[in-house]
Design a protein around this motif. Structure first.
Motif, PDB file in Angstrom:
ATOM      1  N   LEU A 116       0.820  -1.219   0.000  1.00 21.08           N
ATOM      2  CA  LEU A 116       0.000   0.000   0.000  1.00 21.08           C
ATOM      3  C   LEU A 116       0.854   1.269   0.000  1.00 21.08           C
ATOM      4  N   ILE A 117       2.002   1.233   0.684  1.00 20.17           N
ATOM      5  CA  ILE A 117       2.840   2.432   0.708  1.00 20.17           C
ATOM      6  C   ILE A 117       3.488   2.651  -0.660  1.00 20.17           C
ATOM      7  N   SER A 118       3.690   1.561  -1.416  1.00 20.51           N
ATOM      8  CA  SER A 118       4.199   1.687  -2.788  1.00 20.51           C
ATOM      9  C   SER A 118       3.188   2.435  -3.655  1.00 20.51           C
ATOM     10  N   LEU A 119       1.899   2.164  -3.417  1.00 18.85           N
ATOM     11  CA  LEU A 119       0.840   2.860  -4.154  1.00 18.85           C
ATOM     12  C   LEU A 119       0.805   4.344  -3.797  1.00 18.85           C
ATOM     13  N   TRP A 120       1.047   4.663  -2.520  1.00 13.60           N
ATOM     14  CA  TRP A 120       1.087   6.064  -2.108  1.00 13.60           C
ATOM     15  C   TRP A 120       2.294   6.774  -2.701  1.00 13.60           C
ATOM     16  N   VAL A 121       3.395   6.036  -2.902  1.00 13.16           N
ATOM     17  CA  VAL A 121       4.575   6.619  -3.545  1.00 13.16           C
ATOM     18  C   VAL A 121       4.211   7.051  -4.968  1.00 13.16           C
ATOM     19  N   ILE A 122       3.511   6.167  -5.677  1.00  9.32           N
ATOM     20  CA  ILE A 122       3.073   6.484  -7.046  1.00  9.32           C
ATOM     21  C   ILE A 122       2.130   7.683  -7.026  1.00  9.32           C
ATOM     22  N   ASN A 123       1.209   7.703  -6.034  1.00  8.33           N
ATOM     23  CA  ASN A 123       0.254   8.807  -5.899  1.00  8.33           C
ATOM     24  C   ASN A 123       0.985  10.131  -5.686  1.00  8.33           C
ATOM     25  N   GLY A 124       2.029  10.092  -4.862  1.00  5.18           N
ATOM     26  CA  GLY A 124       2.817  11.290  -4.594  1.00  5.18           C
ATOM     27  C   GLY A 124       3.541  11.792  -5.831  1.00  5.18           C
ATOM     28  N   ILE A 125       4.019  10.846  -6.656  1.00  3.16           N
ATOM     29  CA  ILE A 125       4.703  11.206  -7.897  1.00  3.16           C
ATOM     30  C   ILE A 125       3.714  11.830  -8.883  1.00  3.16           C
ATOM     31  N   VAL A 126       2.536  11.219  -8.993  1.00  5.23           N
ATOM     32  CA  VAL A 126       1.509  11.687  -9.927  1.00  5.23           C
ATOM     33  C   VAL A 126       1.067  13.121  -9.611  1.00  5.23           C
ATOM     34  N   TYR A 127       0.795  13.393  -8.322  1.00  8.16           N
ATOM     35  CA  TYR A 127       0.319  14.717  -7.928  1.00  8.16           C
ATOM     36  C   TYR A 127       1.448  15.656  -7.519  1.00  8.16           C
ATOM     37  N   PHE A 128       2.645  15.116  -7.416  1.00  8.36           N
ATOM     38  CA  PHE A 128       3.835  15.827  -6.958  1.00  8.36           C
ATOM     39  C   PHE A 128       3.596  16.562  -5.643  1.00  8.36           C
ATOM     40  N   TYR A 129       3.067  15.811  -4.675  1.00  3.93           N
ATOM     41  CA  TYR A 129       3.040  16.298  -3.297  1.00  3.93           C
ATOM     42  C   TYR A 129       4.394  15.904  -2.711  1.00  3.93           C
ATOM     43  N   TRP A 130       5.357  16.786  -2.825  1.00  6.22           N
ATOM     44  CA  TRP A 130       6.722  16.362  -2.516  1.00  6.22           C
ATOM     45  C   TRP A 130       6.929  15.958  -1.062  1.00  6.22           C
ATOM     46  N   ILE A 131       6.222  16.598  -0.129  1.00  8.90           N
ATOM     47  CA  ILE A 131       6.341  16.201   1.278  1.00  8.90           C
ATOM     48  C   ILE A 131       5.742  14.811   1.472  1.00  8.90           C
ATOM     49  N   ALA A 132       4.573  14.590   0.870  1.00  3.78           N
ATOM     50  CA  ALA A 132       3.934  13.272   0.959  1.00  3.78           C
ATOM     51  C   ALA A 132       4.813  12.221   0.297  1.00  3.78           C
ATOM     52  N   LEU A 133       5.450  12.585  -0.815  1.00  2.51           N
ATOM     53  CA  LEU A 133       6.329  11.650  -1.522  1.00  2.51           C
ATOM     54  C   LEU A 133       7.544  11.284  -0.680  1.00  2.51           C
ATOM     55  N   ILE A 134       8.148  12.289  -0.047  1.00  2.00           N
ATOM     56  CA  ILE A 134       9.292  12.024   0.839  1.00  2.00           C
ATOM     57  C   ILE A 134       8.851  11.106   1.974  1.00  2.00           C
ATOM     58  N   HIS A 135       7.671  11.413   2.541  1.00  2.00           N
ATOM     59  CA  HIS A 135       7.109  10.592   3.620  1.00  2.00           C
ATOM     60  C   HIS A 135       6.973   9.149   3.182  1.00  2.00           C
ATOM     61  N   ASP A 136       6.396   8.939   2.010  1.00  2.27           N
ATOM     62  CA  ASP A 136       6.117   7.581   1.543  1.00  2.27           C
ATOM     63  C   ASP A 136       7.387   6.825   1.173  1.00  2.27           C
ATOM     64  N   VAL A 137       8.363   7.538   0.621  1.00  5.10           N
ATOM     65  CA  VAL A 137       9.640   6.896   0.282  1.00  5.10           C
ATOM     66  C   VAL A 137      10.347   6.446   1.562  1.00  5.10           C
ATOM     67  N   PHE A 138      10.381   7.333   2.561  1.00  6.16           N
ATOM     68  CA  PHE A 138      10.997   6.975   3.843  1.00  6.16           C
ATOM     69  C   PHE A 138      10.231   5.827   4.503  1.00  6.16           C
ATOM     70  N   ALA A 139       8.903   5.878   4.413  1.00  4.98           N
ATOM     71  CA  ALA A 139       8.076   4.829   5.009  1.00  4.98           C
ATOM     72  C   ALA A 139       8.325   3.497   4.323  1.00  4.98           C
ATOM     73  N   LEU A 140       8.480   3.523   2.993  1.00  2.00           N
ATOM     74  CA  LEU A 140       8.747   2.296   2.240  1.00  2.00           C
ATOM     75  C   LEU A 140      10.090   1.704   2.632  1.00  2.00           C
ATOM     76  N   ILE A 141      11.107   2.566   2.738  1.00  2.00           N
ATOM     77  CA  ILE A 141      12.433   2.099   3.162  1.00  2.00           C
ATOM     78  C   ILE A 141      12.354   1.531   4.570  1.00  2.00           C
ATOM     79  N   SER A 142      11.622   2.240   5.440  1.00  3.02           N
ATOM     80  CA  SER A 142      11.498   1.827   6.834  1.00  3.02           C
ATOM     81  C   SER A 142      10.783   0.484   6.973  1.00  3.02           C
ATOM     82  N   ILE A 143       9.716   0.280   6.176  1.00  2.70           N
ATOM     83  CA  ILE A 143       8.975  -0.980   6.284  1.00  2.70           C
ATOM     84  C   ILE A 143       9.782  -2.139   5.718  1.00  2.70           C
ATOM     85  N   ILE A 144      10.606  -1.862   4.717  1.00  7.10           N
ATOM     86  CA  ILE A 144      11.492  -2.908   4.169  1.00  7.10           C
ATOM     87  C   ILE A 144      12.499  -3.322   5.239  1.00  7.10           C
ATOM     88  N   ILE A 145      13.032  -2.329   5.959  1.00  4.40           N
ATOM     89  CA  ILE A 145      13.963  -2.614   7.056  1.00  4.40           C
ATOM     90  C   ILE A 145      13.264  -3.433   8.140  1.00  4.40           C
TER      91      ILE A 145
END
Length: 203
Positions: free
Chosen positions: A154-183
């Motif tokens: 689901l966080i991967s989908l939010w990453v795509i959503n952030g890229i599409v709308y270019f909500y850069w803060i949301a995108l940074i959040h989702d990228v960090f969250a994705l890295i964090s959940i992988i860890i």
């Protein structure tokens, strides 16, 4: 006819008014809220116990609801609002019998479906909407390991959503969250499992 689409227009009007009144401080305000949400989400993904995961998820949802409303994106705000309501119910699973019922899973999936129909604006809405469905299942399950795998999707989908709308803060959040959940998956699902197997063999 008054519906959720007219509420979107109202939201855009509010954004326009606040933006004109506050100027640069308006952007600083909602981006600051997004930055706080990043820290909360990273903390959530590193929690081992489900109760703590849900607690931090509720705080994070409240922050993102505010962020998206201030950005005039009612679809994303509504998805997060439904998500927060279900989190409050799912937090009682294992504590209250009524909360353990699969009725709630079906109920919130139905709510997501209805909300999706009324707030659909274009094919781009599919990412946040699909993420909302997966989120319902992820926070309903009691197995923390399964939650982490679902959350990664689901966080991967939010990453795509952030890229599409270019909500850069949301995108940074989702990228960090994705890295964090992988860890977290590596720490708890993979290494934790191997450690447990090693201990069991030792006994």
């Amino acid at each position: 006819m008054f519906n959720l689409l007219t509420l979107t227009d109202i939201s855009q009007s509010i954004v326009s008014t606040l933006s004109s009144s506050l100027g640069i401080w308006y952007a600083i305000l909602y981006n600051f809220i997004g930055v706080i949400a990043i820290g909360v989400k990273i903390t959530e993904t590193q929690m081992k116990k489900r109760s703590k995961i849900v607690f931090f998820a509720c705080i994070c949802s409240a922050l993102w609801i505010t962020y998206f409303i201030l950005n005039g994106n009612f679809t994303n705000a509504l998805v997060n609002s439904v998500g927060m309501c279900q989190l409050l119910v799912f937090s009682q699973r294992g504590k209250r019998k009524w909360a353990d019922s699969y009725f709630w899973l079906g109920f919130f999936i139905t709510v997501q479906l209805v909300a999706s129909i009324f707030t659909w604006s274009s094919w781009l809405s599919i990412f946040s909407i699909t993420a909302g469905f997966i989120s319902t299942v992820a926070y309903f399950v009691m197995d923390e390991k399964l939650y982490r795998y679902l959350f990664a999707i689901l966080i991967s989908l939010w990453v795509i959503n952030g890229i599409v709308y270019f909500y850069w803060i949301a995108l940074i959040h989702d990228v960090f969250a994705l890295i964090s959940i992988i860890i977290a998956i590596i720490r708890y699902n993979i290494l934790g499992k191997k450690k447990k197997e090693a201990i069991d063999k030792g006994n």
